[in-house]
Every structure is written in C-alpha cells, then in structure tokens.
Design a protein around this motif. Structure first.
Motif, mmCIF file in Angstrom:
data_model
loop_
_atom_site.group_PDB
_atom_site.id
_atom_site.type_symbol
_atom_site.label_atom_id
_atom_site.label_comp_id
_atom_site.label_asym_id
_atom_site.label_seq_id
_atom_site.Cartn_x
_atom_site.Cartn_y
_atom_site.Cartn_z
ATOM 1 N N THR A 1 0.901 -1.264 -0.151
ATOM 2 C CA THR A 1 0.061 -0.073 -0.230
ATOM 3 C C THR A 1 0.927 1.213 -0.124
ATOM 4 O O THR A 1 0.615 2.158 -0.720
ATOM 5 C CB THR A 1 -0.830 0.071 1.332
ATOM 6 N N GLN A 2 1.895 1.339 0.587
ATOM 7 C CA GLN A 2 2.846 2.184 0.743
ATOM 8 C C GLN A 2 3.578 2.584 -0.384
ATOM 9 O O GLN A 2 3.989 3.758 -0.885
ATOM 10 C CB GLN A 2 3.817 2.181 2.215
ATOM 11 N N ARG A 3 4.083 1.485 -1.086
ATOM 12 C CA ARG A 3 4.839 1.553 -2.237
ATOM 13 C C ARG A 3 4.033 1.826 -3.584
ATOM 14 O O ARG A 3 4.602 2.360 -4.650
ATOM 15 C CB ARG A 3 5.558 0.354 -2.596
ATOM 16 N N ARG A 4 2.599 1.852 -3.537
ATOM 17 C CA ARG A 4 1.945 1.921 -4.707
ATOM 18 C C ARG A 4 2.144 3.241 -5.417
ATOM 19 O O ARG A 4 2.215 3.520 -6.607
ATOM 20 C CB ARG A 4 0.258 1.834 -4.287
ATOM 21 N N THR A 5 2.112 4.225 -4.665
ATOM 22 C CA THR A 5 2.363 5.839 -5.208
ATOM 23 C C THR A 5 3.842 5.969 -5.659
ATOM 24 O O THR A 5 3.991 7.323 -5.990
ATOM 25 C CB THR A 5 1.666 6.833 -4.446
ATOM 26 N N SER A 6 4.794 5.036 -5.191
ATOM 27 C CA SER A 6 5.996 5.541 -5.347
ATOM 28 C C SER A 6 6.790 4.563 -6.248
ATOM 29 O O SER A 6 8.177 4.794 -6.350
ATOM 30 C CB SER A 6 6.719 5.907 -4.125
ATOM 31 N N CYS A 7 6.403 3.508 -6.503
ATOM 32 C CA CYS A 7 7.182 2.318 -7.128
ATOM 33 C C CYS A 7 7.810 2.845 -8.383
ATOM 34 O O CYS A 7 7.368 3.632 -9.056
ATOM 35 C CB CYS A 7 6.422 1.136 -7.075
ATOM 36 N N ASP A 8 8.750 2.033 -8.502
ATOM 37 C CA ASP A 8 9.674 2.367 -9.914
ATOM 38 C C ASP A 8 8.939 1.859 -11.179
ATOM 39 O O ASP A 8 9.798 1.962 -12.256
ATOM 40 C CB ASP A 8 11.126 1.954 -9.702
ATOM 41 N N GLY A 9 7.900 0.961 -10.954
ATOM 42 C CA GLY A 9 7.530 0.445 -12.237
ATOM 43 C C GLY A 9 7.845 -0.954 -12.386
ATOM 44 O O GLY A 9 8.264 -1.698 -11.400
ATOM 45 N N ALA A 10 7.903 -1.610 -13.489
ATOM 46 C CA ALA A 10 8.160 -2.923 -14.096
ATOM 47 C C ALA A 10 9.739 -3.137 -13.936
ATOM 48 O O ALA A 10 10.533 -2.186 -14.024
ATOM 49 C CB ALA A 10 7.719 -3.344 -15.319
ATOM 50 N N PRO A 11 10.083 -4.401 -13.570
ATOM 51 C CA PRO A 11 11.450 -4.994 -13.776
ATOM 52 C C PRO A 11 11.895 -4.946 -15.126
ATOM 53 O O PRO A 11 10.767 -5.023 -16.141
ATOM 54 C CB PRO A 11 11.668 -6.197 -13.048
ATOM 55 N N LEU A 12 13.000 -5.095 -15.451
ATOM 56 C CA LEU A 12 13.679 -4.974 -16.996
ATOM 57 C C LEU A 12 13.502 -6.488 -17.331
ATOM 58 O O LEU A 12 13.984 -7.467 -16.736
ATOM 59 C CB LEU A 12 14.943 -4.272 -17.049
#
Length: 408
Positions: A154-165
């Motif tokens: 929940t905490q990371r939802r708004t700041s995650c870096d997207g998908a892995p390469l």
C-alpha cells in the motif's frame, strides 16, 4: 551502511525541472554514493531557499530552472561568500562559446551540456563525492517490526519504480551501435519487447518540457523525439535502480508469465489492427504495457524480500490479485501516459458503456485471443460481442491464432 573507509555522508541538491532527468540525476548520484542525502526540487526559488538553509557538498542545477535560472542561482550562491566555494555543476542545453564564457567568471565546478554524457558525469561525481580508492556499500534498510506485506505494498503503490527490466540494458545498447554511432532503429528492434523501457520513454517524451503538438504513443516515436543520447541515458538509468532486475527465481518465473501475456496481447493487437487498417504500433504498445501493474507488484515483492520480509507463492498470488490493477492505474496516472493509450489499455480489461473506438475493440479482442485456454475456443470467441462489432469471424481468428503461435 558499510563503508570501506570512514566517510562523511555527503549532502547533494538536485534542481532540475524535468521529471525524468531529475530522476536520472538522482540515480547517478546514488550509484556513486548510495548513502548520499538528497534534496531534489524543480524550481529556482525553492532551490535558493534550500541553499540558504544548508551548505550542500554538491549542487547540480539546470540552467532553465523556472523562477530563477541555474546561472542566476550560481551567481547568488557565489554571493554568499562561504569560506569554501560550494561545488556546483551547471547543466545547460547551450554549448556555444558565449554561454560558456558567461558562466566562467562564476567558477562552476563543471559546465555540462544536455543530453548528458553519463560516463563523464559519473567520473565528475566520483571525483567530488569520493576520494581515491574509497568506496561505499549500503545495505537494504530492514523492515520495521510492525510492517505487514499489505501495508508495504500500500505504501509503495504511489512511489514504485515500475516494472523490472526484461532485457539486458547494456547488451541492448551495445547491439544497437551502428557504424556511425547509436542506431535508433536497432535500439527499437532490441528494446521493443520491454514494457518498462517503452513506458518510461513514452512518458519522458510526453513530459511538459517537450511541448509536443501531439502525444507520442509508441517507442519508435519516443526514440525519435528524445534523440539517441537522451534515450540511452534514460534506458541506462533504469538499470541503476533497486530491483531493476528480478533475481529471485520464483518472482522471475511469475514475471515471465506476465511478459508472455503482454507480448501475446501486443502481437494479436498489432495483427488485428493491420487487418482492419488501424494504427498497428499504438495497439502493440497498449498490449505491451497492460501488465505494468502486475510487474511492478512483483518488483516491490522482491524489495520486500530483500528487506527481510517472508514470501511464498500464496502471498504472491494474493498480492497480484489485490494490487496489480491499482499499481497499473497509479503508474499510468503518475507517468502521465497519453489518455488515448490509457483508454486502449483499459479496453483490454473491460469495455464500458457507450461508443467504442475500433482500436479499443481490437485491444479487447486481442486480450481475449491471448487468454484463450485452447485453439478450439476460437469459434465461440467469434460469437462474442467484440468480434461481431469488428466483423471478425472464426476463419480470421483461426488464421490469427495460427500466425502468432510459436513454431514447434
């Protein structure tokens, strides 16, 4: 944190108006000094306020900061007359001799032009933030005792870096070098299957700083708009981030499944669009990007695991079911992907009420074909509302499936 030598933790201010360049600079600093204390801002007045409050070990500022430009900011810093001149790297899009001469009396530590030379900037940062032979390594911060997996996601939802390469960035760049430098056509060829590269470059070229007359919705258009150097900078910057690649075998297997569904949907969307004389490239990238949320969840699950959290397949399944859609929506909104592209991605999951564009129908049908349990289900799919609206019958669907099926 474990330091090879005893080093004072440096403080760095990054003042850059463009979101993606700002993020790249942040990752470059952290790749040299993972323990650096970073302050970032996008406007000149905010940077000046921070500079008056704190004596930074390094300032990196763009020449076109809103409110107070980077050159004026440097001038004001020099007027503070501190005992030791503050290290200040000035970034500029202008490389003409007049611009350089204007900055020289203010003694910038470096005057670097955009697009950035990443290797050159990295060497500068190493000189400024490390002494010869010194190195710093940083451990992943441990989770707090009260943190749950649901709370973490929940905490990371708004700041995650997207998908892995999904591709080896350095190999892609190397393969894309032609006789006279980087070949954008080759770069697109080798990178076009990676959702993270596609999403980030499309988002970057559509950022406010570009002022494009029409939104860019494909990787090929993004590469042309950004140019070779900036494209490579952004792609290489993706590999600098935490969990850029999935190293856990179980999470990597889950990611392979998501990438496979994305690619099948993308290929079916492109082929259907070609049959119906629609925009093939746009449909391809809508399909490629539609599982970004699920992939981003997997990347955050690796971060959870590296920080000491427990993880099993039941927890992975539950996390994808609960957070996959929410992460995808948050990423598309935060990265400001073009509305038309987002609408096609939404159509993959559901066709709402009202009038549908033919491309939205194509993507909805492409997703249904991509998720068919067996080839025998093609005839029943031809009776679906989407297929009937597009006037695509069982023979066309059967040919479509046969065309996209891998050779034995």
């Amino acid at each position: 944190m474990t330091a090879v030598d005893s080093l004072a933790v440096p403080s760095v201010l990054i003042a850059e108006p463009d979101t993606w360049t700002r993020d790249l600079l942040k990752q470059m600093v952290l790749s040299v000094r993972c323990d650096a204390q970073l302050d970032v801002c996008q406007e000149g007045p905010q940077a000046l306020t921070l500079l008056k409050q704190k004596n930074y070990d390094l300032v990196i500022a763009d020449g076109k900061l809103p409110g107070i430009g980077g050159l004026d900011l440097l001038r004001m810093v020099r007027q503070l007359r501190r005992s030791t001149p503050q290290p200040f790297i000035l970034l500029s899009e202008r490389s003409d001799s007049a611009s350089v001469r204007e900055a020289l009396p203010l003694a910038p530590t470096a005057y670097l032009t955009k697009p950035l030379d990443m290797s050159g900037l990295t060497r500068r940062l190493q000189t400024l933030l490390l002494s010869a032979g010194q190195a710093v390594s940083c451990d992943v911060p441990a989770l707090s005792a009260s943190m749950t997996l649901k709370g973490f996601l929940t905490q990371r939802r708004t700041s995650c870096d997207g998908a892995p390469l999904s591709v080896d960035v350095h190999a892609v760049v190397k393969q894309s070098m032609g006789p006279v430098g980087l070949d954008l056509g080759l770069l697109e060829q080798y990178a076009h299957t990676d959702p993270q590269i596609g999403a980030v470059l499309i988002a970057a070229v559509n950022s406010a700083a570009k002022h494009l007359p029409r939104p860019v919705q494909t990787l090929g258009q993004a590469l042309q708009g950004l140019g070779a150097t900036q494209s490579v900078n952004l792609i290489q910057g993706l590999a600098l981030k935490q969990s850029a690649y999935l190293t856990d075998p179980c999470l990597a297997d889950y990611a392979q499944q998501q990438w496979a569904v994305s690619l099948r949907t993308a290929e079916y969307g492109r082929t259907l669009a070609g049959i119906l004389n629609l925009d093939k490239a746009r449909c391809y990238y809508a399909g490629l990007l539609h599982r970004m949320g699920d992939l981003a969840v997997l990347r955050c699950l690796q971060e959870w695991q590296l920080a000491g959290g427990e993880l099993d397949t039941q927890m992975i399944d539950a996390s994808l079911a609960e957070f996959g859609a929410a992460y995808g929506s948050a990423l598309r909104t935060r990265w400001r992907l073009p509305l038309e592209l987002r609408e096609l991605i939404a159509a993959i999951y559901h066709l709402g009420g009202g009038v549908y564009s033919r491309e939205a129908l194509v993507m909805n049908l492409a997703a249904q074909v991509a998720n068919l349990p067996s080839d025998e289900e093609v005839e029943s799919l031809a009776e679906s509302k989407t297929a009937r609206l597009l006037k695509v019958g069982p023979l066309e669907l059967a040919r479509l499936v046969k065309k996209q099926s891998p050779s034995p």
